[in-house]
Design a protein around this motif. Structure first.
Motif, PDB file in Angstrom:
ATOM      1  N   LYS A 117       0.825  -1.221   0.000  1.00 40.36           N
ATOM      2  CA  LYS A 117       0.000   0.000   0.000  1.00 40.36           C
ATOM      3  C   LYS A 117       0.851   1.259   0.000  1.00 40.36           C
ATOM      4  N   ILE A 118       1.992   1.246   0.701  1.00 36.75           N
ATOM      5  CA  ILE A 118       2.838   2.435   0.759  1.00 36.75           C
ATOM      6  C   ILE A 118       3.826   2.490  -0.401  1.00 36.75           C
ATOM      7  N   GLY A 119       3.797   1.480  -1.270  1.00 30.77           N
ATOM      8  CA  GLY A 119       4.628   1.495  -2.461  1.00 30.77           C
ATOM      9  C   GLY A 119       6.001   0.880  -2.306  1.00 30.77           C
ATOM     10  N   ASP A 120       6.252   0.202  -1.195  1.00 27.77           N
ATOM     11  CA  ASP A 120       7.521  -0.504  -1.030  1.00 27.77           C
ATOM     12  C   ASP A 120       7.370  -1.882  -1.674  1.00 27.77           C
ATOM     13  N   LEU A 121       7.370  -1.879  -2.995  1.00 32.04           N
ATOM     14  CA  LEU A 121       7.038  -3.090  -3.739  1.00 32.04           C
ATOM     15  C   LEU A 121       8.094  -4.177  -3.591  1.00 32.04           C
ATOM     16  N   THR A 122       9.361  -3.796  -3.519  1.00 36.37           N
ATOM     17  CA  THR A 122      10.418  -4.799  -3.384  1.00 36.37           C
ATOM     18  C   THR A 122      10.224  -5.615  -2.115  1.00 36.37           C
TER      19      THR A 122
END
Length: 254
Positions: A117-122
């Motif tokens: 959700k916060i965009g820390d996809l890795t």
């Protein structure tokens, strides 16, 4: 709640009776709703601070995304410590089938969803991939969230392989087959064919994707294959990916 976050990692010297009493409270909390659910979880943690499900339940009641994430992460780490690394190596592949793993699995899934959700996809992808390695049967539906994370991170080959690994007769699978073809190769003839096949699986998705119909204010919790609820659930989770398609409305209308 803050005290739970600030407290050090629990020691593993609780009596068996106390741990069993805490577990019974957690079972009761999982079957309860509202304030009673959180009261029972809090009481369970007072008896046994090493129960991952207690932190997962407490995270539900906070309005702070950051606080919820901290609770999920703490539950995940405590759950991992309770099981031990040797347990992970010995039981990889059928984790969900062992009841004692589920508190860790629930906390880890929720923490991964926060990272996504916060965009820390890795970090989110790493977490999701580990959960699928531990439980390839995917009882938690991790593959759905991992597919979206792969697409958000433009790892389209992995997203396509994931669809092949977990095929199903659903609108989600049919429309995602179309979506990954478009994101990978553009508006090809194959994309046209896949879209026509998807439309037969659930015709209601198209009007929601084009904006002809609006999503309901409350996304339904339950659906049947081919119905409007299934379409609403799918579009609510995948609309942002379809919005990447150039001239989407014109193409869907045709």
């Amino acid at each position: 709640m803050q005290a739970r976050l600030d407290s050090p990692n629990p020691r593993k010297n609780k009596s068996q009776g106390t741990k069993e009493e805490a577990q019974e409270l957690i079972y009761a909390a999982l079957e309860s709703n509202g304030p009673e659910r959180y009261r029972l979880a809090q009481k369970a943690l007072e008896l046994d601070p090493s129960h991952a499900d207690g932190y997962t339940i407490l995270a539900e009641q906070t309005d702070s995304l950051q606080t919820a994430a901290q609770l999920f992460e703490k539950g995940m780490r405590i759950g991992r410590d309770e099981l031990g690394e040797a347990f992970f190596h010995e039981n990889k592949g059928y984790f969900w089938g062992l009841i004692e793993t589920r508190p860790f699995m629930r906390a880890a899934m929720n923490y991964a969803a926060f990272l996504q959700k916060i965009g820390d996809l890795t970090a989110a992808i790493t977490q999701y991939e580990e959960l699928l390695e531990l439980n390839p049967a995917d009882n938690q539906g991790i593959s759905y969230m991992l597919f979206i994370s792969y697409c958000d991170d433009e790892q389209f080959r992995k997203a396509s392989e994931l669809l092949k690994r977990y095929p199903e007769d659903s609108a989600q699978d049919a429309y995602n087959q179309t979506l990954i073809e478009i994101l990978s190769n553009g508006l090809t003839d194959k994309a046209n064919q896949l879209f026509l096949a998807a439309k037969k699986v659930n015709k209601y998705v198209v009007d929601l994707l084009t904006g002809k119909k609006k999503l309901p204010a409350d996304i339904p919790d339950y659906y049947s294959f081919g119905d409007k609820n299934e379409a609403a659930v799918y579009v609510s989770e995948h609309q942002h990916l379809w919005n990447r398609v150039p001239k989407l409305k014109e193409w869907l209308s045709n």
